[in-house]
Design a protein around this motif. Sequence first.
Motif, PDB file in Angstrom:
ATOM      1  N   ILE A  28      22.868  15.559  39.278  1.00 56.61           N
ATOM      2  CA  ILE A  28      24.290  15.315  39.542  1.00 56.61           C
ATOM      3  C   ILE A  28      24.567  13.820  39.652  1.00 56.61           C
ATOM      4  N   HIS A  29      23.649  13.081  40.260  1.00 57.00           N
ATOM      5  CA  HIS A  29      23.859  11.646  40.434  1.00 57.00           C
ATOM      6  C   HIS A  29      23.910  10.917  39.099  1.00 57.00           C
ATOM      7  N   TRP A  31      25.376  11.835  36.480  1.00 56.98           N
ATOM      8  CA  TRP A  31      26.691  11.995  35.867  1.00 56.98           C
ATOM      9  C   TRP A  31      27.833  11.578  36.798  1.00 56.98           C
ATOM     10  N   PHE A  32      27.709  11.889  38.077  1.00 55.20           N
ATOM     11  CA  PHE A  32      28.854  11.710  38.979  1.00 55.20           C
ATOM     12  C   PHE A  32      28.520  10.858  40.191  1.00 55.20           C
ATOM     13  N   GLY A  33      27.493  10.029  40.095  1.00 57.87           N
ATOM     14  CA  GLY A  33      27.171   9.139  41.199  1.00 57.87           C
ATOM     15  C   GLY A  33      28.272   8.135  41.490  1.00 57.87           C
ATOM     16  N   TRP A  34      29.151   7.891  40.526  1.00 58.04           N
ATOM     17  CA  TRP A  34      30.246   6.944  40.730  1.00 58.04           C
ATOM     18  C   TRP A  34      31.228   7.419  41.800  1.00 58.04           C
ATOM     19  N   LEU A  35      31.241   8.726  42.090  1.00 50.76           N
ATOM     20  CA  LEU A  35      32.152   9.229  43.127  1.00 50.76           C
ATOM     21  C   LEU A  35      31.801   8.660  44.494  1.00 50.76           C
ATOM     22  N   ALA A  36      30.526   8.361  44.725  1.00 50.23           N
ATOM     23  CA  ALA A  36      30.129   7.754  45.996  1.00 50.23           C
ATOM     24  C   ALA A  36      30.488   6.273  46.041  1.00 50.23           C
ATOM     25  N   LYS A  37      30.498   5.633  44.902  1.00 49.67           N
ATOM     26  CA  LYS A  37      30.741   4.193  44.863  1.00 49.67           C
ATOM     27  C   LYS A  37      32.226   3.825  44.890  1.00 49.67           C
ATOM     28  N   ILE A  38      33.132   4.809  44.735  1.00 50.12           N
ATOM     29  CA  ILE A  38      34.567   4.507  44.797  1.00 50.12           C
ATOM     30  C   ILE A  38      35.149   4.863  46.158  1.00 50.12           C
ATOM     31  N   GLN A  39      34.289   5.140  47.148  1.00 51.63           N
ATOM     32  CA  GLN A  39      34.779   5.368  48.499  1.00 51.63           C
ATOM     33  C   GLN A  39      35.135   4.032  49.146  1.00 51.63           C
ATOM     34  N   PHE A  40      36.126   4.033  50.022  1.00 53.06           N
ATOM     35  CA  PHE A  40      36.741   2.796  50.495  1.00 53.06           C
ATOM     36  C   PHE A  40      35.779   1.922  51.298  1.00 53.06           C
ATOM     37  N   VAL A  41      35.205   2.445  52.379  1.00 55.88           N
ATOM     38  CA  VAL A  41      34.332   1.625  53.227  1.00 55.88           C
ATOM     39  C   VAL A  41      33.067   1.198  52.485  1.00 55.88           C
ATOM     40  N   PRO A  42      32.371   2.082  51.761  1.00 56.60           N
ATOM     41  CA  PRO A  42      31.215   1.618  50.988  1.00 56.60           C
ATOM     42  C   PRO A  42      31.554   0.515  50.000  1.00 56.60           C
ATOM     43  N   ALA A  43      32.737   0.587  49.386  1.00 58.07           N
ATOM     44  CA  ALA A  43      33.130  -0.455  48.438  1.00 58.07           C
ATOM     45  C   ALA A  43      33.320  -1.796  49.140  1.00 58.07           C
ATOM     46  N   ILE A  44      33.848  -1.766  50.370  1.00 55.92           N
ATOM     47  CA  ILE A  44      34.022  -3.013  51.126  1.00 55.92           C
ATOM     48  C   ILE A  44      32.668  -3.609  51.490  1.00 55.92           C
ATOM     49  N   LEU A  45      31.754  -2.773  51.992  1.00 58.22           N
ATOM     50  CA  LEU A  45      30.445  -3.267  52.395  1.00 58.22           C
ATOM     51  C   LEU A  45      29.647  -3.762  51.197  1.00 58.22           C
ATOM     52  N   ALA A  46      29.853  -3.145  50.027  1.00 63.81           N
ATOM     53  CA  ALA A  46      29.153  -3.573  48.815  1.00 63.81           C
ATOM     54  C   ALA A  46      29.850  -4.738  48.127  1.00 63.81           C
ATOM     55  N   LEU A  47      30.990  -5.170  48.688  1.00 65.74           N
ATOM     56  CA  LEU A  47      31.801  -6.235  48.076  1.00 65.74           C
ATOM     57  C   LEU A  47      32.134  -5.901  46.626  1.00 65.74           C
ATOM     58  N   ASN A  48      32.455  -4.632  46.402  1.00 65.78           N
ATOM     59  CA  ASN A  48      32.817  -4.167  45.067  1.00 65.78           C
ATOM     60  C   ASN A  48      34.308  -4.432  44.860  1.00 65.78           C
ATOM     61  N   VAL A  49      34.612  -5.626  44.394  1.00 61.72           N
ATOM     62  CA  VAL A  49      35.997  -6.079  44.287  1.00 61.72           C
ATOM     63  C   VAL A  49      36.805  -5.183  43.350  1.00 61.72           C
ATOM     64  N   GLY A  50      36.184  -4.747  42.252  1.00 61.30           N
ATOM     65  CA  GLY A  50      36.898  -3.909  41.293  1.00 61.30           C
ATOM     66  C   GLY A  50      37.387  -2.616  41.914  1.00 61.30           C
ATOM     67  N   VAL A  51      36.529  -1.952  42.692  1.00 61.52           N
ATOM     68  CA  VAL A  51      36.913  -0.691  43.335  1.00 61.52           C
ATOM     69  C   VAL A  51      37.974  -0.937  44.401  1.00 61.52           C
ATOM     70  N   ILE A  52      37.821  -2.002  45.175  1.00 62.04           N
ATOM     71  CA  ILE A  52      38.795  -2.302  46.226  1.00 62.04           C
ATOM     72  C   ILE A  52      40.168  -2.553  45.624  1.00 62.04           C
ATOM     73  N   VAL A  53      40.219  -3.361  44.576  1.00 57.10           N
ATOM     74  CA  VAL A  53      41.499  -3.646  43.923  1.00 57.10           C
ATOM     75  C   VAL A  53      42.105  -2.369  43.342  1.00 57.10           C
TER      76      VAL A  53
END
Length: 502
Positions: A28-29, A31-53
Amino acid sequence: MLRKIRMATAAFCGVLTTLLFLDFTGTIHGWFGWLAKIQFVPAILALNVGVIVFLVLLTLLLGRIYCSVICPLGVYQDMVSRLAARWKKRRFSYSPPVSWLRYGVLVLFVVAMVAGISMIVSVLDPYATYGRMSSNLLAPFYCWGNNFLAYLAERTDSYLFYDVAVWLPGIATFIVAILLFMVVTLLAWRGGRTYCNTICPVGTVLGMLSRFSFYKPVFVADQCNQCGLCAWNCKASCMDAKNQTIDYSRCVTCMNCIETCNKAAMKYLPGQTVQKKTEVPAEIPVKPIVAMADSRRRFLSVTSLFALTTVAAKAQTIEGDGGLALIEDKKRLEKETPIVPPRAMSLQNMNTHCTACQLCVSVCPNQILYPSGKLHNFMQPEIAYERGYCRPECTQCSEVCPTGTIRSITTADKSAIQIGHAIWNKEKCLVDQEDVKCRVCESHCPTNAIQLVPRDPADPDSLRIPAIDNEWCIGCRACEHLCPSRPYSAIYVEGNHRHRIV
């Protein structure tokens, strides 16, 4: 129609995000591991600017779509609220916001994040909360169901399913998971989105942005007869039908009001609330409300948890002692320094960035990661040796970590990172205690950091004991896991506060 689209999308995200915590094969990861990376707090901690924006723009455009579609804890609350509606209709009504609690929790969350108090951050992060609920409470039943299917498949000479070890959480981790589960479930059962609009810091932040969203649910004043049907179905309790106003900071854009209004007086339009008429009738008769027919979809995610197991079965690793003798189980030796996964960089980095969502614990194929019960890194992953060791060819934890706490790593890099160092305990070694030959630690060390030397330097033919070169040891714990000494291993690994290259 908008409500049906929202429900279908939320079911898609909710089921697949849940399967990320249940899938022990990694399929599953992929194909759909990106669902975990577009969560709000994880994106902030990962400094994922694209997801935050993306999430900020999504909220400014459409409102709190994140809370009603992407957030797995929000989807779970909707499921509980929908089940509660079968027993009690007209459950909701307008209630004023509890602003002091909302913003007080937000301030506490921000301070904890800046100060690196991971326990508070992990408890208040909605994604991490849902992850702990899934991995601690649901995953054991999922594995038991898989093992039952494997048992049936074995009777028909099928290898579609294979038996897996069932991981059970520690008592402290289980208590925290069950308490959070009870709080979220009770609030959702009684008040719909009460948790999202009074406790969740992500809901508060997005609520501040959703006040300025371009598209909003609005009243069409000329068609509204103030029957209150929209407010009775508003799970956020943010609609004041009498005054025809909506608290957009609490609205989660669920579209219930639009779907249930039988006068077409609710629309999802750009701009501000439609102005009311200048003259309002003194008394408006309230028509009896006809119960809406329930949809036939009953959140197939619950049953699909057992049906959507992977088709590509992996070869099962079978460990045995080569005979029928019973072997005493090993006991866990408490270490002075915890061991954290490679590319977690250091204990400090793990403590300040990890939200303890336990996704890495769920996907570890060797089942060596477990949630810590210690106060300073409570519920964060540590490495134990009882079930296996950290194989140099495995990089799954770094591939799934949504916060970037465990950074991406290659197999070549992993073989050069020292997460701990081995220590030999002469008093427990079988060579010294029983005068027998043993070379298990040497033969299984992947970096050749262990060499056997004569116990008696003056006698080259004497029994040989391990000598450890910690310049080559990477702390994988293969020696500790495979050591035949019982109940404690004669060779064990202490963690490094900061990982280094060997």
